[in-house]
Motif scaffolding. Structure first.
Motif, PDB file in Angstrom:
ATOM      1  N   VAL A 151      16.081 -15.659   1.941  1.00 36.01           N
ATOM      2  CA  VAL A 151      15.377 -14.389   1.669  1.00 36.01           C
ATOM      3  C   VAL A 151      14.180 -14.271   2.620  1.00 36.01           C
ATOM      4  N   LYS A 152      13.472 -15.383   2.782  1.00 34.85           N
ATOM      5  CA  LYS A 152      12.299 -15.381   3.664  1.00 34.85           C
ATOM      6  C   LYS A 152      12.670 -15.034   5.104  1.00 34.85           C
ATOM      7  N   LYS A 153      13.770 -15.603   5.575  1.00 35.75           N
ATOM      8  CA  LYS A 153      14.207 -15.307   6.957  1.00 35.75           C
ATOM      9  C   LYS A 153      14.480 -13.815   7.137  1.00 35.75           C
ATOM     10  N   ILE A 154      15.102 -13.216   6.130  1.00 35.25           N
ATOM     11  CA  ILE A 154      15.405 -11.782   6.215  1.00 35.25           C
ATOM     12  C   ILE A 154      14.107 -10.967   6.177  1.00 35.25           C
ATOM     13  N   LEU A 155      13.191 -11.338   5.278  1.00 38.35           N
ATOM     14  CA  LEU A 155      11.915 -10.607   5.202  1.00 38.35           C
ATOM     15  C   LEU A 155      11.164 -10.709   6.527  1.00 38.35           C
ATOM     16  N   ASP A 156      11.229 -11.883   7.119  1.00 37.30           N
ATOM     17  CA  ASP A 156      10.541 -12.071   8.400  1.00 37.30           C
ATOM     18  C   ASP A 156      11.132 -11.149   9.477  1.00 37.30           C
ATOM     19  N   ALA A 157      12.465 -11.086   9.519  1.00 41.23           N
ATOM     20  CA  ALA A 157      13.121 -10.199  10.504  1.00 41.23           C
ATOM     21  C   ALA A 157      12.734  -8.745  10.233  1.00 41.23           C
ATOM     22  N   LEU A 158      12.681  -8.372   8.963  1.00 35.64           N
ATOM     23  CA  LEU A 158      12.332  -6.976   8.620  1.00 35.64           C
ATOM     24  C   LEU A 158      10.899  -6.641   9.026  1.00 35.64           C
ATOM     25  N   SER A 159      10.044  -7.645   9.002  1.00 38.56           N
ATOM     26  CA  SER A 159       8.630  -7.393   9.316  1.00 38.56           C
ATOM     27  C   SER A 159       8.439  -7.006  10.783  1.00 38.56           C
ATOM     28  N   HIS A 160       9.443  -7.290  11.603  1.00 42.00           N
ATOM     29  CA  HIS A 160       9.331  -6.955  13.027  1.00 42.00           C
ATOM     30  C   HIS A 160       9.942  -5.602  13.381  1.00 42.00           C
ATOM     31  N   LEU A 161      10.479  -4.911  12.387  1.00 41.87           N
ATOM     32  CA  LEU A 161      11.095  -3.604  12.669  1.00 41.87           C
ATOM     33  C   LEU A 161      10.042  -2.493  12.634  1.00 41.87           C
ATOM     34  N   ASP A 162      10.361  -1.368  13.255  1.00 39.86           N
ATOM     35  CA  ASP A 162       9.433  -0.232  13.263  1.00 39.86           C
ATOM     36  C   ASP A 162       9.364   0.440  11.895  1.00 39.86           C
ATOM     37  N   ARG A 163      10.502   0.482  11.225  1.00 41.55           N
ATOM     38  CA  ARG A 163      10.562   1.182   9.949  1.00 41.55           C
ATOM     39  C   ARG A 163      10.392   0.200   8.801  1.00 41.55           C
ATOM     40  N   SER A 164       9.589   0.547   7.807  1.00 43.51           N
ATOM     41  CA  SER A 164       9.434  -0.378   6.676  1.00 43.51           C
ATOM     42  C   SER A 164      10.461  -0.025   5.604  1.00 43.51           C
ATOM     43  N   VAL A 165      10.814  -1.020   4.804  1.00 44.49           N
ATOM     44  CA  VAL A 165      11.861  -0.847   3.797  1.00 44.49           C
ATOM     45  C   VAL A 165      11.472  -1.640   2.552  1.00 44.49           C
ATOM     46  N   GLY A 166      11.838  -1.108   1.393  1.00 40.15           N
ATOM     47  CA  GLY A 166      11.586  -1.843   0.155  1.00 40.15           C
ATOM     48  C   GLY A 166      12.521  -3.036   0.039  1.00 40.15           C
ATOM     49  N   THR A 167      12.086  -4.065  -0.688  1.00 41.63           N
ATOM     50  CA  THR A 167      12.933  -5.257  -0.817  1.00 41.63           C
ATOM     51  C   THR A 167      12.861  -5.842  -2.227  1.00 41.63           C
ATOM     52  N   THR A 189       4.107 -11.685   7.127  1.00 39.18           N
ATOM     53  CA  THR A 189       3.585 -10.321   6.944  1.00 39.18           C
ATOM     54  C   THR A 189       4.476  -9.432   6.085  1.00 39.18           C
ATOM     55  N   LYS A 190       5.384 -10.037   5.367  1.00 41.11           N
ATOM     56  CA  LYS A 190       6.180  -9.201   4.439  1.00 41.11           C
ATOM     57  C   LYS A 190       6.620 -10.025   3.242  1.00 41.11           C
ATOM     58  N   HIS A 191       6.306  -9.517   2.051  1.00 35.90           N
ATOM     59  CA  HIS A 191       6.811 -10.194   0.857  1.00 35.90           C
ATOM     60  C   HIS A 191       7.670  -9.240   0.044  1.00 35.90           C
ATOM     61  N   LEU A 192       8.330  -9.783  -0.949  1.00 38.40           N
ATOM     62  CA  LEU A 192       9.216  -8.967  -1.786  1.00 38.40           C
ATOM     63  C   LEU A 192       8.411  -7.898  -2.521  1.00 38.40           C
ATOM     64  N   ASP A 193       9.058  -6.743  -2.714  1.00 37.86           N
ATOM     65  CA  ASP A 193       8.437  -5.712  -3.553  1.00 37.86           C
ATOM     66  C   ASP A 193       8.817  -5.897  -5.016  1.00 37.86           C
ATOM     67  N   GLY A 194       9.790  -6.742  -5.250  1.00 39.10           N
ATOM     68  CA  GLY A 194      10.185  -6.971  -6.629  1.00 39.10           C
ATOM     69  C   GLY A 194      11.403  -7.856  -6.731  1.00 39.10           C
ATOM     70  N   VAL A 195      11.885  -7.982  -7.964  1.00 41.85           N
ATOM     71  CA  VAL A 195      13.083  -8.788  -8.206  1.00 41.85           C
ATOM     72  C   VAL A 195      14.074  -7.967  -9.026  1.00 41.85           C
ATOM     73  N   ALA A 196      15.362  -8.176  -8.734  1.00 42.83           N
ATOM     74  CA  ALA A 196      16.427  -7.498  -9.477  1.00 42.83           C
ATOM     75  C   ALA A 196      17.070  -8.503 -10.421  1.00 42.83           C
ATOM     76  N   ILE A 197      17.235  -8.082 -11.651  1.00 42.58           N
ATOM     77  CA  ILE A 197      17.633  -9.018 -12.703  1.00 42.58           C
ATOM     78  C   ILE A 197      18.724  -8.427 -13.578  1.00 42.58           C
ATOM     79  N   VAL A 198      19.735  -9.236 -13.862  1.00 42.77           N
ATOM     80  CA  VAL A 198      20.759  -8.831 -14.828  1.00 42.77           C
ATOM     81  C   VAL A 198      20.555  -9.625 -16.121  1.00 42.77           C
ATOM     82  N   SER A 199      21.056 -10.864 -16.132  1.00 39.52           N
ATOM     83  CA  SER A 199      21.184 -11.568 -17.412  1.00 39.52           C
ATOM     84  C   SER A 199      19.859 -11.920 -18.081  1.00 39.52           C
TER      85      SER A 199
END
Ligand code: TZP
Ligand code: MG
Length: 225
Positions: A151-167, A189-199
């Motif tokens: 998850v961290k690797k993906i957030l890191d990659a997203l932090s380098h994009l021009d457009r921001s996105v929720g996570t 420079t980017k952390h999760l905006d939240g967590v998705a939960i089922v059970s």
């Protein structure tokens, strides 16, 4: 549309999760407990049932001012008046979904790799469901278990994009690990905006208390400098 993704409930109507509980009742209790987004996820019901249930859920989520998103099905979102959809990699492509839905509709995409995440952002996704974080009996046909390091690797990659996105991270998240997930997933420079939960909510004996407890753990998270 800005969405509070902090405590994102994904529903599950299967006996293994819902038991003999009532879906609408459980969703309403979770909203009382502080859930901020509801995704109606139902892989087995017929289209008629999906539309009827989505309409019922929408009447409830509207009272709490919380967006309702529909898993997989753009048609069900349109028919029920839901605020948007959550699409997997094998579902309708974002461009087509955007054409069909209202301009302010929320479109979320599942991503399990940097490539999937970056492509989804380039195509205009509003938020990403990142995972599967931890192995979970709720969904066993998951492509890959990526852990908080993934998850961290993906957030890191997203932090380098021009457009921001929720996570949000998804998969095996509960009261015992939620703070660790948020903390360990955080890139510089980017952390999760939240967590998705089922059970951890849907299968809880008391979904309102479960949501409340999770909400408390999420809002009291450390800040990431
Ligand atoms: N997508 C990846 S894991 C998952 C979905 C829908 C299920 C998560 O369920 P739980 O019970 O929160 O582990
Ligand atoms: Mg799907």
């Amino acid at each position: 549309m800005t969405v509070d993704l902090s405590l994102y409930l994904v529903t599950d109507s299967t006996p293994a999760i819902l038991g003999n509980g009532d879906l609408c009742k459980v969703v309403e209790e979770s909203l009382k407990g502080g859930v901020t987004v509801v995704q109606y996820r139902d892989k087995t019901s017929d289209t008629g049932v999906l539309v009827e249930t989505a309409k019922k859920l929408h009447a409830i989520t509207q009272r709490y001012n919380v967006p309702l998103l529909i898993n997989d099905r753009v048609d069900v979102a349109l028919a029920s008046g839901a605020e948007g959809v959550h699409l997997g990699q094998d579902d309708m492509d974002i461009g087509t979904a955007k054409k069909l839905l209202k301009e302010d509709a929320i479109i979320g995409i599942s991503a399990s790799s940097i490539e999937e995440a970056v492509t989804a952002v380039e195509n205009g996704a509003d938020y990403l469901g990142i995972g599967t974080t931890f192995a979970t009996p709720t969904k066993t046909n998951t492509k890959s278990i990526i852990g908080t390091a993934g998850v961290k690797k993906i957030l890191d990659a997203l932090s380098h994009l021009d457009r921001s996105v929720g996570t949000v991270a998804i998969g095996g998240i509960n009261t015992r690990n939620v703070q660790r997930v948020i903390y360990q997933s955080a890139a510089p420079t980017k952390h999760l905006d939240g967590v998705a939960i089922v059970s951890a909510i849907m299968a809880a004996e008391d979904p309102e208390s479960a949501a409340k407890e999770l909400k408390g753990l999420i809002t009291t998270r450390p800040t990431f400098a």
